[in-house]
Design an enzyme around this catalytic site. Structure first.
Site, PDB file in Angstrom:
ATOM      1  N   PRO A   1      37.406  37.565  30.834  1.00  0.00           N
ATOM      2  CA  PRO A   1      38.494  37.143  29.935  1.00  0.00           C
ATOM      3  C   PRO A   1      39.848  37.169  30.628  1.00  0.00           C
ATOM      4  O   PRO A   1      39.996  37.805  31.678  1.00  0.00           O
ATOM      5  CB  PRO A   1      38.441  38.194  28.821  1.00  0.00           C
ATOM      6  CG  PRO A   1      37.807  39.379  29.433  1.00  0.00           C
ATOM      7  CD  PRO A   1      36.870  38.881  30.489  1.00  0.00           C
TER       8      PRO A   1
ATOM      9  N   SER B   1      42.032  34.638  35.783  1.00  0.00           N
ATOM     10  CA  SER B   1      40.869  33.855  35.360  1.00  0.00           C
ATOM     11  C   SER B   1      41.103  32.351  35.554  1.00  0.00           C
ATOM     12  O   SER B   1      40.175  31.617  35.898  1.00  0.00           O
ATOM     13  CB  SER B   1      40.509  34.166  33.907  1.00  0.00           C
ATOM     14  OG  SER B   1      41.614  33.960  33.066  1.00  0.00           O
TER      15      SER B   1
ATOM     16  N   ASP C   1      47.318  33.349  43.617  1.00  0.00           N
ATOM     17  CA  ASP C   1      46.045  33.645  42.952  1.00  0.00           C
ATOM     18  C   ASP C   1      44.947  32.673  43.383  1.00  0.00           C
ATOM     19  O   ASP C   1      43.784  33.046  43.523  1.00  0.00           O
ATOM     20  CB  ASP C   1      46.226  33.645  41.421  1.00  0.00           C
ATOM     21  CG  ASP C   1      47.093  32.503  40.908  1.00  0.00           C
ATOM     22  OD1 ASP C   1      47.540  31.665  41.725  1.00  0.00           O
ATOM     23  OD2 ASP C   1      47.325  32.428  39.686  1.00  0.00           O
TER      24      ASP C   1
END
Ligand code: PMV
Length: 302
Positions: free
Chosen positions: A82, A89, A133
């Site tokens: 999640p 994510s 990221d």
């Protein structure tokens, strides 16, 4: 099927949006995606997650870049985590989708090529971001990341020497708003904010060296300095401060927020022997300890 990891930002958030360096590690939360071509007229996505915008955009950008048919692709999200903790994510799902599409189409993009496309996907959905990221999801391990991916260097270290503890504030951070707030501050006080970024750059560059030397006490100090700068930028919060102070009082070498701020997680660096005390202190201060393994592998076929 392809799987890509989430991330934990160790040092350098916000400044990295403006081209300064950060240090990020890939963690043991992964997105696994399979893609196949069904020869039917539309694209389909089977997913347990609500937001499939990144998957759709990744299919669109990937098919264009590799001259593939634009329709008939079926993506299935086989494993997910999640977005609760801010563990990246969106970047993980983007990298996994593009990589699974490449695999299904018999393409073998280089890491740099994959990075370029995945960063494009993230920017077109989110509008802002430094790409750190995305790089963590592709390269894995722990990396020194700078200048929208123009410099990516491994920062090898062995996690068994130390513990990074992750404490969740139970408040969801809004990355886009926080980036905009820092941008506003930069417009209002350009010199002050530039000075803060330069200070952050200096400590991130030193941390890269100290991590490799295993000078963990110094890395902890550098995390504390980083937190002071983030506080000055206005992105910390009372809850983050409570958890950080609790960790420090219980003997952490250093503690700071991780990511955009405002909520999400803080991290504390501790010697093995202090781990339990610091975890208890963070819990007592209202934080949730989130067990996380760092230095995980980047995107891979599974
Ligand atoms: O909220 P997160 O974990 O995605 O971290 C954001 C880090 C920033 O530097 C604020 C933004 C970015 O894209 O680098």
């Amino acid at each position: 099927m392809v799987s890509a990891p989430g991330k934990l930002l160790l040092l350098g958030e916000h400044a990295v949006v403006y081209g300064y360096p950060c240090i990020v590690t890939a963690i043991d939360r992964r997105m696994a995606i399979s893609v196949k071509n069904t020869q039917i007229a539309t694209n389909g996505i089977h997913s347990a997650i609500n937001n499939t915008t990144f998957v759709e955009k990744a299919l669109e950008i990937g098919t264009k870049a590799w001259n593939l048919p634009s329709n008939g692709w079926e993506a299935a999200i086989e494993k997910s985590f999640p977005n609760t903790y801010g563990f990246g994510s969106s970047s993980a799902v983007t990298v996994a989708t593009l990589s699974a599409l490449a695999e299904a189409a018999g393409k073998s993009p280089t890491k740099q090529e994959l990075f370029g496309l995945a960063f494009q996907v993230v920017l077109s959905v989110q509008g802002v971001g430094s790409g750190f990221d995305v790089a963590a999801a592709i390269w894995g391990g722990t990396i020194f990341y700078k200048n929208k991916g123009q410099l990516i260097e491994e920062v090898p270290f062995d996690e068994k020497d130390v513990s990074f503890i992750v404490g969740y504030t139970d408040i969801k951070a809004d990355t886009t708003t926080l980036i905009q707030e820092v941008a506003k501050k930069k417009r209002e006080y350009p010199q002050k904010v530039e000075k803060i970024f330069q200070g952050i750059e200096k400590l991130v560059v030193e941390a890269k060296q100290r991590i490799q030397e295993k000078d963990w006490e110094r890395v902890g100090r550098l995390m504390d300095f980083n937190q002071e700068y983030l506080r000055d930028l206005g992105v910390s919060s009372q809850k983050l401060e409570d958890l950080i102070v609790a960790a420090k009082k219980a003997g952490a070498w250093g503690a700071k927020l991780s990511g955009a701020g405002g909520g999400d997680c803080m991290i504390a660096l501790v010697g093995k022997e202090k781990r339990e005390e610091v975890e208890t202190a963070i819990t007592k201060a209202g934080g949730e300890i989130v067990p996380v393994k760092m230095n995980e592998e980047g995107v891979k076929t599974i």
